[in-house]
Motif scaffolding. Sequence first.
Motif, PDB file in Angstrom:
ATOM      1  N   THR A   4       0.811  -1.212   0.000  1.00 25.58           N
ATOM      2  CA  THR A   4       0.000   0.000   0.000  1.00 25.58           C
ATOM      3  C   THR A   4       0.845   1.263   0.000  1.00 25.58           C
ATOM      4  OG1 THR A   4      -0.180  -0.103   2.401  1.00 25.58           O
ATOM      5  CG2 THR A   4      -1.967  -1.101   1.118  1.00 25.58           C
ATOM      6  N   LYS A   5       2.133   1.172   0.251  1.00 31.80           N
ATOM      7  CA  LYS A   5       3.004   2.346   0.244  1.00 31.80           C
ATOM      8  C   LYS A   5       3.439   2.704  -1.165  1.00 31.80           C
ATOM      9  CE  LYS A   5       4.665   1.570   4.870  1.00 31.80           C
ATOM     10  NZ  LYS A   5       5.133   0.378   5.494  1.00 31.80           N
ATOM     11  N   ARG A   6       3.261   1.797  -2.101  1.00 35.13           N
ATOM     12  CA  ARG A   6       3.648   2.049  -3.487  1.00 35.13           C
ATOM     13  C   ARG A   6       2.482   2.680  -4.229  1.00 35.13           C
ATOM     14  NH1 ARG A   6       6.582  -3.616  -5.117  1.00 35.13           N
ATOM     15  NH2 ARG A   6       8.596  -3.146  -4.198  1.00 35.13           N
ATOM     16  N   PRO A   7       2.780   3.637  -5.105  1.00 36.66           N
ATOM     17  CA  PRO A   7       1.685   4.250  -5.864  1.00 36.66           C
ATOM     18  C   PRO A   7       1.089   3.273  -6.871  1.00 36.66           C
ATOM     19  CG  PRO A   7       3.808   5.039  -6.655  1.00 36.66           C
ATOM     20  CD  PRO A   7       4.084   4.186  -5.440  1.00 36.66           C
ATOM     21  N   VAL A   8      -0.211   3.352  -7.030  1.00 38.80           N
ATOM     22  CA  VAL A   8      -0.942   2.561  -8.029  1.00 38.80           C
ATOM     23  C   VAL A   8      -1.734   3.562  -8.855  1.00 38.80           C
ATOM     24  CG1 VAL A   8      -2.708   0.814  -8.411  1.00 38.80           C
ATOM     25  CG2 VAL A   8      -1.077   0.541  -6.532  1.00 38.80           C
ATOM     26  N   LEU A   9      -1.405   3.616 -10.161  1.00 41.69           N
ATOM     27  CA  LEU A   9      -2.018   4.589 -11.042  1.00 41.69           C
ATOM     28  C   LEU A   9      -2.700   3.903 -12.217  1.00 41.69           C
ATOM     29  CD1 LEU A   9       0.966   7.112 -11.103  1.00 41.69           C
ATOM     30  CD2 LEU A   9      -1.083   7.226  -9.668  1.00 41.69           C
ATOM     31  N   GLN A  10      -3.672   4.576 -12.793  1.00 41.21           N
ATOM     32  CA  GLN A  10      -4.402   4.060 -13.952  1.00 41.21           C
ATOM     33  C   GLN A  10      -3.920   4.764 -15.215  1.00 41.21           C
ATOM     34  OE1 GLN A  10      -6.824   1.584 -14.128  1.00 41.21           O
ATOM     35  NE2 GLN A  10      -6.167   1.203 -12.038  1.00 41.21           N
ATOM     36  N   PRO A  11      -3.745   4.003 -16.305  1.00 46.10           N
ATOM     37  CA  PRO A  11      -3.444   4.664 -17.581  1.00 46.10           C
ATOM     38  C   PRO A  11      -4.572   5.619 -17.948  1.00 46.10           C
ATOM     39  CG  PRO A  11      -3.195   2.273 -17.747  1.00 46.10           C
ATOM     40  CD  PRO A  11      -3.836   2.555 -16.433  1.00 46.10           C
ATOM     41  N   GLY A  12      -4.221   6.682 -18.637  1.00 45.95           N
ATOM     42  CA  GLY A  12      -5.216   7.664 -19.060  1.00 45.95           C
ATOM     43  C   GLY A  12      -4.602   8.624 -20.053  1.00 45.95           C
ATOM     44  N   PRO A  13      -5.273   9.705 -20.343  1.00 43.05           N
ATOM     45  CA  PRO A  13      -4.786  10.654 -21.347  1.00 43.05           C
ATOM     46  C   PRO A  13      -3.393  11.211 -21.050  1.00 43.05           C
ATOM     47  CG  PRO A  13      -7.057  11.150 -20.759  1.00 43.05           C
ATOM     48  CD  PRO A  13      -6.580  10.081 -19.818  1.00 43.05           C
ATOM     49  N   GLU A  14      -3.066  11.381 -19.778  1.00 42.03           N
ATOM     50  CA  GLU A  14      -1.753  11.932 -19.435  1.00 42.03           C
ATOM     51  C   GLU A  14      -0.656  10.870 -19.410  1.00 42.03           C
ATOM     52  OE1 GLU A  14      -1.790  14.530 -16.075  1.00 42.03           O
ATOM     53  OE2 GLU A  14      -3.569  15.581 -16.793  1.00 42.03           O
ATOM     54  N   HIS A  15      -1.027   9.616 -19.334  1.00 49.41           N
ATOM     55  CA  HIS A  15      -0.071   8.501 -19.359  1.00 49.41           C
ATOM     56  C   HIS A  15      -0.761   7.310 -20.035  1.00 49.41           C
ATOM     57  CE1 HIS A  15       3.655   6.565 -17.765  1.00 49.41           C
ATOM     58  NE2 HIS A  15       2.951   5.494 -18.090  1.00 49.41           N
ATOM     59  N   PRO A  16      -0.875   7.382 -21.377  1.00 46.95           N
ATOM     60  CA  PRO A  16      -1.590   6.309 -22.082  1.00 46.95           C
ATOM     61  C   PRO A  16      -0.776   5.025 -22.175  1.00 46.95           C
ATOM     62  CG  PRO A  16      -0.753   7.918 -23.646  1.00 46.95           C
ATOM     63  CD  PRO A  16      -0.453   8.446 -22.269  1.00 46.95           C
ATOM     64  N   ILE A  17      -1.473   3.907 -22.124  1.00 44.71           N
ATOM     65  CA  ILE A  17      -0.897   2.589 -22.385  1.00 44.71           C
ATOM     66  C   ILE A  17      -1.831   1.884 -23.353  1.00 44.71           C
ATOM     67  CG2 ILE A  17      -0.310   0.323 -21.438  1.00 44.71           C
ATOM     68  CD1 ILE A  17       0.471   1.680 -18.836  1.00 44.71           C
ATOM     69  N   HIS A  18      -1.256   1.378 -24.432  1.00 45.11           N
ATOM     70  CA  HIS A  18      -2.040   0.631 -25.409  1.00 45.11           C
ATOM     71  C   HIS A  18      -1.376  -0.725 -25.620  1.00 45.11           C
ATOM     72  CE1 HIS A  18      -3.161  -0.798 -29.432  1.00 45.11           C
ATOM     73  NE2 HIS A  18      -4.353  -0.366 -29.074  1.00 45.11           N
ATOM     74  N   ILE A  19      -2.166  -1.781 -25.551  1.00 41.19           N
ATOM     75  CA  ILE A  19      -1.672  -3.138 -25.791  1.00 41.19           C
ATOM     76  C   ILE A  19      -2.372  -3.659 -27.038  1.00 41.19           C
ATOM     77  CG2 ILE A  19      -1.475  -5.485 -24.899  1.00 41.19           C
ATOM     78  CD1 ILE A  19      -1.604  -4.244 -22.070  1.00 41.19           C
ATOM     79  N   SER A  20      -1.575  -4.157 -27.985  1.00 43.25           N
ATOM     80  CA  SER A  20      -2.144  -4.647 -29.238  1.00 43.25           C
ATOM     81  C   SER A  20      -3.118  -5.789 -28.974  1.00 43.25           C
ATOM     82  CB  SER A  20      -1.039  -5.106 -30.194  1.00 43.25           C
ATOM     83  OG  SER A  20      -0.291  -6.161 -29.614  1.00 43.25           O
ATOM     84  N   ASP A  21      -4.161  -5.832 -29.782  1.00 42.51           N
ATOM     85  CA  ASP A  21      -5.163  -6.889 -29.672  1.00 42.51           C
ATOM     86  C   ASP A  21      -4.690  -8.196 -30.297  1.00 42.51           C
ATOM     87  OD1 ASP A  21      -6.960  -5.201 -28.418  1.00 42.51           O
ATOM     88  OD2 ASP A  21      -7.942  -4.636 -30.280  1.00 42.51           O
ATOM     89  N   GLN A  22      -3.770  -8.090 -31.245  1.00 44.41           N
ATOM     90  CA  GLN A  22      -3.341  -9.272 -31.983  1.00 44.41           C
ATOM     91  C   GLN A  22      -1.888  -9.612 -31.684  1.00 44.41           C
ATOM     92  OE1 GLN A  22      -4.409  -9.516 -36.010  1.00 44.41           O
ATOM     93  NE2 GLN A  22      -6.547  -9.441 -35.455  1.00 44.41           N
ATOM     94  N   GLU A  23      -1.631 -10.910 -31.594  1.00 43.57           N
ATOM     95  CA  GLU A  23      -0.259 -11.376 -31.439  1.00 43.57           C
ATOM     96  C   GLU A  23       0.448 -11.318 -32.791  1.00 43.57           C
ATOM     97  OE1 GLU A  23      -0.016 -14.609 -27.965  1.00 43.57           O
ATOM     98  OE2 GLU A  23      -1.008 -15.323 -29.780  1.00 43.57           O
ATOM     99  N   ILE A  24       1.764 -11.146 -32.734  1.00 44.63           N
ATOM    100  CA  ILE A  24       2.579 -11.207 -33.934  1.00 44.63           C
ATOM    101  C   ILE A  24       3.652 -12.268 -33.736  1.00 44.63           C
ATOM    102  CG2 ILE A  24       2.164  -8.816 -34.614  1.00 44.63           C
ATOM    103  CD1 ILE A  24       4.956  -8.152 -33.503  1.00 44.63           C
TER     104      ILE A  24
END
Length: 126
Positions: A4-24
Amino acid sequence: MTDTKRPVLQPGPEHPIHISDQEIDVVVSARGELLAIEARAIELKEHVYAPVLYVDRRAIEPRLLERSEHTSWCPYKGEANYFHLTLESGERLENVVWTYETPFEAVAPIQNRLGFYPDRVEVTPR
């Protein structure tokens, strides 16, 4: 269990994360040695960082991986565990592989996948 001492943040407009839908299909090699010829990977693009191809863990022979005591924390992905990689030549590359074994829900697709430091291991699309 999350510290609980470590920050937990959600991706969003200021820090986007995108994961591809398809494997390569990718080839994984290090120091001229092939580690995986027919591996499957997904691409994670995070904010300003270079994209990372996360390889299906089953593609790498378990005998080549040795769990390290090293860990790191990403407030968007969770705790990363590391592995040393021992090549067939006997050369050992320390802490060159990481994995999120229990990633946060927002990045759940990277679970059971391996990331590699690109200056030491090449992950190349086929």
